[in-house]
Design an enzyme around this catalytic site. Structure first.
Site, PDB file in Angstrom:
ATOM      1  N   GLU A  41       0.826  -1.008  -0.006  1.00 32.79           N
ATOM      2  CA  GLU A  41       0.000  -0.067   0.047  1.00 32.79           C
ATOM      3  C   GLU A  41       0.773   1.276  -0.031  1.00 32.79           C
ATOM      4  O   GLU A  41       1.907   1.178   0.519  1.00 32.79           O
ATOM      5  CB  GLU A  41      -0.940  -0.073   1.210  1.00 32.79           C
ATOM      6  CG  GLU A  41      -1.891   1.095   1.425  1.00 32.79           C
ATOM      7  CD  GLU A  41      -2.976   0.851   2.336  1.00 32.79           C
ATOM      8  OE1 GLU A  41      -3.865   1.530   2.384  1.00 32.79           O
ATOM      9  OE2 GLU A  41      -2.453   0.282   3.441  1.00 32.79           O
ATOM     10  N   LYS A 113     -10.587  -0.106  -1.939  1.00 35.27           N
ATOM     11  CA  LYS A 113     -10.540  -0.656  -0.767  1.00 35.27           C
ATOM     12  C   LYS A 113     -12.030  -0.489  -0.045  1.00 35.27           C
ATOM     13  O   LYS A 113     -12.469   0.662  -0.044  1.00 35.27           O
ATOM     14  CB  LYS A 113      -9.710   0.190   0.220  1.00 35.27           C
ATOM     15  CG  LYS A 113      -9.452  -0.249   1.674  1.00 35.27           C
ATOM     16  CD  LYS A 113      -8.113   0.520   2.191  1.00 35.27           C
ATOM     17  CE  LYS A 113      -7.867   0.227   3.786  1.00 35.27           C
ATOM     18  NZ  LYS A 113      -6.726   1.093   3.925  1.00 35.27           N
ATOM     19  N   CYS A 159      -4.914  -3.885   3.026  1.00 35.13           N
ATOM     20  CA  CYS A 159      -4.747  -3.653   4.465  1.00 35.13           C
ATOM     21  C   CYS A 159      -5.802  -3.971   5.342  1.00 35.13           C
ATOM     22  O   CYS A 159      -5.941  -5.095   5.812  1.00 35.13           O
ATOM     23  CB  CYS A 159      -4.026  -2.107   4.463  1.00 35.13           C
ATOM     24  SG  CYS A 159      -3.341  -1.795   5.890  1.00 35.13           S
TER      25      CYS A 159
END
Length: 284
Positions: A41, A113, A159
């Site tokens: 990321e 995301k 993440c």
């Protein structure tokens, strides 16, 4: 058998310097025999995202050329984007987008995301709330690829997504064989949870989980003030049995570190056959 390079970075706030390091790391992965390279990321910048978002199309071209020139698949960590996948503009926040390029340099998948990081962390920074900067995505992504002659379903997470088992199991049900997790875990949360989460998601999904990480100290300027963040590093891959098969074992490894693992799809299929957990699920 496809060989995967998991690349750990220590990205800073100078985009052009970061691009030089990314290019070096990808060429090193190629030299190491990799067919797929996974970046973390915020690979292109740690810090305010606006200047990078304004260069989004330039970054796409950069990664496309790099994938083509090295004849490798590249998971380009994440990039901030001011448009949704359908081309409509966001609500003035960014999408945190993970992009996958094939070995011909074609952009074949984009995942935005879904779970945005919100937490209070005792790390000197304090309160994190990605919702102030990012607009959440809403679409899980799995793309079928032929990597080193093997058909592989690549599921994509980012993440904080790794904390949510339902998304991981959804990706498996959509055909994922491996799941990429480009990340920038804080040092505090990473030390406590990173390895456990990667292992748990591997067991949940019976997929190879590729946790690509930022590691070390990151210095950047925001609102004319100097800031420092520390990320956990320890880029890892966990197989379908929940075993860590590759790890940098370090928080800070300089500009970049690479670990490798071969993906044996037949072996993974045996794991799934011997413990068919997706045939045992019931609605509770």
């Amino acid at each position: 058998m496809p060989k995967i390079a998991n690349i750990q970075l220590n990205s800073q706030d100078n985009i052009d310097n970061n691009l030089i390091i990314i290019q070096k790391s990808i060429h090193a992965a190629k030299h190491g025999g990799a067919d797929l390279a996974v970046l973390p990321e915020n690979a292109c910048i740690m810090g305010p995202q606006g200047q990078l978002a304004n260069r989004f199309h330039e970054m796409v071209d950069f990664y496309a050329r790099l994938a083509h020139d090295t004849n490798m698949y590249i998971l380009a960590g994440t990039l901030p984007c001011l448009t949704r996948p359908d081309g409509t503009p966001t609500d003035d926040r960014f999408r945190q987008s993970s992009l996958l390029f094939d070995n011909q340099g074609t952009l074949i998948a984009r995942y935005d995301k879904i779970h945005l990081f919100r937490a209070s962390v005792a790390d000197g920074v304090g309160n994190y709330d990605e919702g102030r900067t990012f607009e959440a995505g809403d679409t899980p992504m799995v793309v079928s690829c032929v990597i080193a002659g093997v058909t592989i379903g690549v599921g994509m997470m980012i993440c904080f997504d790794v904390r949510f088992s339902a998304l991981c199991q959804k990706l498996r049900s959509m055909g994922a064989d491996i799941i990429t997790v480009p990340s920038a875990f804080t040092h505090t949360t990473g030390k406590a949870h990173w390895q456990s989460l990667l292992t748990a998601r591997a067991l949940d999904s019976q997929c190879l989980i590729i946790g690509s990480a930022q590691g070390g100290r990151h210095h950047f300027t925001h609102k004319d003030k100097q800031h420092t963040r520390q990320t956990w590093g320890h880029g890892m891959m966990a197989d379908a049995n929940g075993q860590i098969i590759s790890s940098t074992n370090k928080t800070d490894g300089g500009d970049f570190m690479i670990t490798y693992a071969d993906f044996d799809k037949d072996e993974q299929d045996d794991v799934r056959k011997n413990m068919p957990i997706f045939k045992c699920q019931v609605d509770l």
